[in-house]
Design a protein around this motif. Structure first.
Motif, mmCIF file in Angstrom:
data_model
loop_
_atom_site.group_PDB
_atom_site.id
_atom_site.type_symbol
_atom_site.label_atom_id
_atom_site.label_comp_id
_atom_site.label_asym_id
_atom_site.label_seq_id
_atom_site.Cartn_x
_atom_site.Cartn_y
_atom_site.Cartn_z
ATOM 1 N N LEU A 49 0.833 -1.263 -0.133
ATOM 2 C CA LEU A 49 -0.007 0.078 0.040
ATOM 3 C C LEU A 49 0.933 1.124 0.039
ATOM 4 N N GLY A 50 0.589 2.117 -1.022
ATOM 5 C CA GLY A 50 1.446 3.536 -0.850
ATOM 6 C C GLY A 50 0.616 4.705 -0.612
ATOM 7 N N ILE A 51 -0.629 4.795 -0.852
ATOM 8 C CA ILE A 51 -1.691 5.650 -0.370
ATOM 9 C C ILE A 51 -2.666 4.972 0.337
ATOM 10 N N LEU A 52 -2.745 5.668 1.684
ATOM 11 C CA LEU A 52 -3.820 5.346 2.537
ATOM 12 C C LEU A 52 -4.557 6.589 3.186
ATOM 13 N N GLN A 53 -5.826 6.701 2.637
ATOM 14 C CA GLN A 53 -6.558 8.044 2.843
ATOM 15 C C GLN A 53 -7.860 7.437 3.679
ATOM 16 N N LEU A 54 -8.170 7.754 5.072
ATOM 17 C CA LEU A 54 -9.376 7.632 5.841
ATOM 18 C C LEU A 54 -9.910 8.778 6.447
#
Length: 1005
Positions: free
Chosen positions: A484-489
């Motif tokens: 995973l390179g981008i994690l937006q929550l």
């Protein structure tokens, strides 16, 4: 080898006068002709080792084909052998050759016009090399060539009119991917047997002569004029091209209506008119294109209802109509496109439901309907097809996500359902998508928990769940794959702690969990995210101290931990010590001089310093200790941690005051020095000393220097033509050639300290002449004498960024944020190309608004790059005291002899450029009794939480979520320590993340 070479040339010259009746002599001519050709070629892998000058015939040599009856050479094919050099003498001896192919090598120089002497040559392929200069007008004089491929070179200038005078045999011609310019010669109509014509990816312009030119090529089957600068309308008449199978006009400036008689071309299979300025509706005659398999009309200005007859194109495999103004609904007949593999209708004004019949297109692998007004639920059957990519974002879909089928699980790589009104649970089956790399479910109303199945993805690189109305805890095994390179929550209702398993996200470079209800401490495992660049945890309920190990994340460029319940010291390393107030505020327990309120630290005991703790400090013996015990307390000293901090702070402030005073004095002295240097350089460049006879050397645009021989180059260098200047010299606008010649820019270099020998000068300038990038000013050629040295470059019509920022007239509108960001990103890409595409990297050393030129569309083009290569002596003293003409842009290492100078000094200059573009202010401004340094002021305002007050108000509205991180990036780029600055490749990546943080297809520099 040099003596042998001369001997061979002399022998071949003598042999050309010999009697042709001797068969052995004729055979030897072919042997020696190929040996002469080989002598001009560099062959690092010895592919031509079998070419032996002792042989009586070349027919046994590798890559050579002969006629078995006559033993004459009929073909030479040297494709992809990594050969280099030039096409010199020798090949003209192969009078029976029919095929000559040198494709996929590294040949340079001009194309030898002697190739026109090969009377039987039918197939000539010189593609994908490094040939430059113009096309020889006599190349097809022999009239026998049927196949000619010159694509993928650096050939420039217009195509000569006489080039097509002897093309009656020509069947296929490719000139694509060069630098050719001007109109298409009218003599093209002579090529009446032409089947394939490819002029794509050049700089051709004007309105092609369709009526009497292209439309007269009645045998044409494939016509590719894409990616040029053609303009004007396209008249009817294409019906004359009865055999036409492929027509590609994309990437030009064509306008007007689409030709209505295109529907009368029965064999047409590919039609691409995308990225032009076409208006009106899609002609109804298109419904007769029963053979059409590829239709692309994207990014025009087409209007009207979506074609209801689309289902009649039964062979259609690729349909692209995005970026227009089409309205209406999709017809049920679209299900008749049973061969359809790709459909994109994004960014139109389409509405209604997705037709159920679309499920019948069982071959579909990619669908994009984003940016429309589609509504209703997503058909279940759509998720049973074998899609690679699904993009239904920015519509008005409701209902839940269909569960999907095993066929979808095996193929889906990208799924974007963001910006809709979807609700309900995420199907558990979604975790079975083993190839899924991009998943965006943001901006919906799911009102559900984050499914643990999201942790099953083995290849997921982007996960975006922002503002999706998710609640509950974050799964602990979310990053088991480690890809995973981008994690937006952000913007959800997540509770509980950040899982310790977040440390398994070893590839993560963007982590954003802001605006949730997360509690507990920041896990220490987060320090394992070595690639992390952006961390956003603001507006949560996080507690405890920030793990000091986070200070070891060297790639971290942006952090926001504001509005939590954190306490204690900030990590001592990395970005944390330079965080501004806006990144820390709302945490009443964090110890920072930027924050008000109590500071909570886990310090168990106060610190004692006892001067008598180590033996006899003042001549006392151990026996005297008991007598002194009653007075020993007088000699103890107690210092609290806060007292020590106060002492250190006071010392730091005192030192800072001294440094600022010294900087003020130094800056004023440097400014006076630069002013004097500029005046001296300007006067020396205009001296009227006598000149030695010189010659213009052209890298492109002018193949024949003699026809552009200029007796008096000084005629260019008059005050009326002057358009700018700097410490390297003065720039003039000039027209080269005849009265209607090219408008170019000429820089009159300051000769002092330049390379004194022409050979060395030619070598270094030649390197610069090969640089090609959309954000660099192209170097066309040069003029050299010991006393006069001129560089000829493209003329960029819209002036410099300096003018747009600081010298614009009242009638000229200010730059908008969109254009400022475009200038920043383009400049970053140009610098990244110089830094990362060459070894050693090419450094600029002088990034400033004067050296950023703007074209008609405000695209930036960097000028004056690589000019330090022309210095006879390059050292830090010269760089600091002569070539840095603008104070405020100079990286500190350029003034420090002990620091190694590398490309990070350009990164520093780019950081200052960011600040100047965003604030509209100069990097150093002088008051009555002080000096204002821009990057220091912005840093202070950032720490105070008022940094947006320094943004240039003239540009109107701007997105704070873009401007703020751009300003933070500027401060990182202007770090005093070079190793703390990012590379330009990283800067490009960060700017792209700032602009579009969730896109899976980021543009390269």
């Amino acid at each position: 080898m040099g003596i042998l070479h001369l001997f061979i040339i002399a022998f071949v010259s003598f042999a050309s006068f010999a009697v042709n009746g001797d068969e052995n002599l004729n055979l030897n001519e072919e042997v020696f002709g190929l040996i002469v050709f080989k002598s001009s070629v560099t062959d690092p892998s010895s592919h031509l080792s079998s070419w032996n000058q002792e042989d009586e015939t070349p027919c046994s040599w590798k890559f050579v084909t002969c006629n078995p009856a006559t033993s004459k050479v009929t073909g030479v094919s040297l494709d992809g052998l990594n050969l280099s050099g030039k096409i010199g003498k020798g090949l003209e001896k192969l009078q029976n050759i029919k095929v000559l192919s040198l494709a996929d090598n590294n040949f340079t120089g001009h194309i030898n016009p002697d190739l026109s002497l090969l009377a039987n040559l039918e197939h000539l392929n010189l593609s994908r090399n490094g040939f430059s200069d113009r096309i020889p007008g006599s190349l097809m004089n022999a009239g026998s060539i049927k196949f000619l491929d010159l694509s993928g070179n650096f050939i420039s200038g217009p195509v000569p009119e006489q080039f097509f005078m002897n093309c009656l045999s020509l069947r296929s011609l490719s000139l694509s991917s060069n630098n050719l310019e001007g109109p298409i010669p009218s003599s093209l109509s002579n090529c009446t047997t032409l089947n394939h014509l490819d002029l794509s990816s050049n700089r051709f312009s004007g309105n092609p002569d369709f009526d009497s030119g292209i439309w007269s090529l009645t045998r044409i089957r494939t016509l590719d004029l894409s990616h040029n600068s053609f303009s004007g309308s396209i008249p009817n008449g294409v019906i004359a091209l009865h055999d036409l199978k492929e027509l590609s006009l994309e990437g030009n400036h064509f306008s007007g209506s689409l030709p209505s008689d295109l529907g009368l071309c029965p064999h047409l299979k590919k039609l691409d008119f995308s990225n032009n300025l076409f208006t009106g509706t899609v002609p109804e005659s298109f419904h007769a294109l029963s053979s059409l398999s590829y239709l692309n009309l994207a990014n025009n200005m087409l209007t009207g209802e979506f074609p209801q007859w689309i289902g009649s194109l039964t062979n259609l495999e690729y349909l692209e109509l995005s970026g227009n103004g089409l309205t209406g609904i999709l017809p049920e007949s679209i299900g008749g496109l049973t061969s359809l593999k790709y459909i994109s209708l994004s960014d139109n004004n389409l509405s209604g439901n997705i037709p159920m019949s679309l499920v019948s297109s069982s071959e579909l692998s990619a669908i994009s309907l984003s940016g429309n007004k589609f509504n209703g639920s997503i058909p279940d059957g759509l998720f049973e097809l074998g899609f690679d990519r699904i993009d239904l974002s920015r519509n008005e879909f409701t209902g839940s996500i269909p569960p999907g089928s095993s066929k979808l699980f095996e193929s889906l790589q990208s799924l974007d359902l963001s910006g809709n009104r979807l609700t309900g649970d995420i199907p558990a089956e979604i975790g079975l998508n083993s190839k899924l790399r991009y998943l965006n479910l943001s901006w919906n109303d799911f009102q559900t928990r984050m499914p643990p199945e999201l942790g099953y993805f083995q290849n997921l690189t982007v996960l975006d769940l922002r503002n999706g109305a998710f609640h509950g805890s974050i799964p602990s095994d979310l990053c088991d794959s480690g890809r995973l390179g981008i994690l937006q929550l952000d913007g959800n209702s997540f509770t509980g702690s950040i899982p310790d398993g977040i440390g398994n996200c070893s590839s993560l470079y963007l982590l954003s969990m802001s605006h949730n209800s997360l509690n507990g401490s920041i896990p220490r495992s987060m320090s394992q995210l070595k690639k992390l660049k952006i961390l956003k945890l603001e507006y949560n309920q996080l507690t405890g101290e920030i793990p000091p190990e986070l200070g070891e994340l060297e790639n971290l460029l942006s952090v926001n931990i504001s509005y939590n319940r954190l306490e204690g010291r900030l990590p001592s390393g990395g970005i944390f010590q330079s965080l501004g107030k806006s990144s820390l505020e709302g945490n009443l327990g964090i110890c920072s001089p930027l924050l008000k309120g109590p500071c909570k630290m886990n310090v168990p005991k106060p610190l004692y310093l006892d001067p008598f703790a180590y033996g006899n400090q003042n001549g006392r013996h151990r026996g005297d200790e008991s007598d002194q015990s009653s007075n020993s307390s007088k000699h103890h000293r107690f210092f609290s941690v806060s007292a020590i901090i106060a002492i250190i702070a006071a010392a730091a402030i005192s030192i800072g005051v001294v440094i600022i005073v010294l900087l003020n004095i130094s800056a004023r002295r440097q400014l006076r020095f630069v002013d004097n240097a500029l005046e001296s350089c300007s006067s020396s460049s205009r001296s009227g000393a006598s000149l030695s006879v010189g010659k213009f050397v052209w890298f492109e645009s002018k193949t024949n220097p003699d026809s552009y021989c200029i007796a008096n180059p000084e005629s260019f260098l008059n005050k009326a033509n002057e358009i700018g200047g700097g410490v390297f010299g003065t720039v003039y606008k000039a027209s080269i050639g005849d009265a209607n010649g090219d408008v170019l820019a000429i820089k009159n270099l300051v000769v002092s300290n330049m390379i004194p020998y022409h050979e060395d000068f030619d070598r270094e300038v030649g390197v610069l002449g090969k640089l090609r990038h959309p954000n660099l000013v192209s170097l066309k050629g040069y003029y050299w004498t010991p006393k006069l040295q001129l560089l000829v470059t493209d003329y960029v019509p819209n002036g410099s960024l300096q003018t747009k920022l600081h010298e614009r007239s009242v009638s000229s509108p200010p730059l908008s944020w969109r254009n400022r960001f475009k200038i920043l990103l383009g400049t970053a890409k140009g610098l990244a190309y110089l830094h990362h595409s060459f070894r050693p990297p090419i450094m600029h050393y002088n990034i400033k608004p004067n050296n950023i030129l703007l074209d008609d569309n405000l695209n930036p083009k960097i000028s004056d790059f690589g000019l330090t290569r022309l210095l006879s002596k390059l050292d830090k003293h010269v760089m600091n005291n002569r070539f840095q003409s603008a104070l405020g842009y100079v990286a500190p290492e350029l003034a420090c002899q002990s620091l190694r100078v590398n490309e990070k000094c350009d990164v520093y200059g780019f950081g200052v450029l960011i600040l100047e573009i965003v604030t509209g202010r100069r990097p150093i401004e002088y008051g009555e009794d002080n000096v204002l340094i821009l990057n220091e002021q912005v840093k202070i305002m950032l720490e105070e939480g008022s940094v947006l007050e320094c943004v240039d108000g003239s540009m109107g509205e701007y997105p704070e979520e873009e401007v703020l991180p751009v300003l933070k990036l500027a401060l990182v780029c202007t770090s005093q320590i070079p190793s703390s600055r990012p590379s330009m490749a990283e800067v490009v990546q960060i700017l792209q993340v700032i602009k579009t943080p969730v896109t899976p297809r980021m543009e390269s520099y």
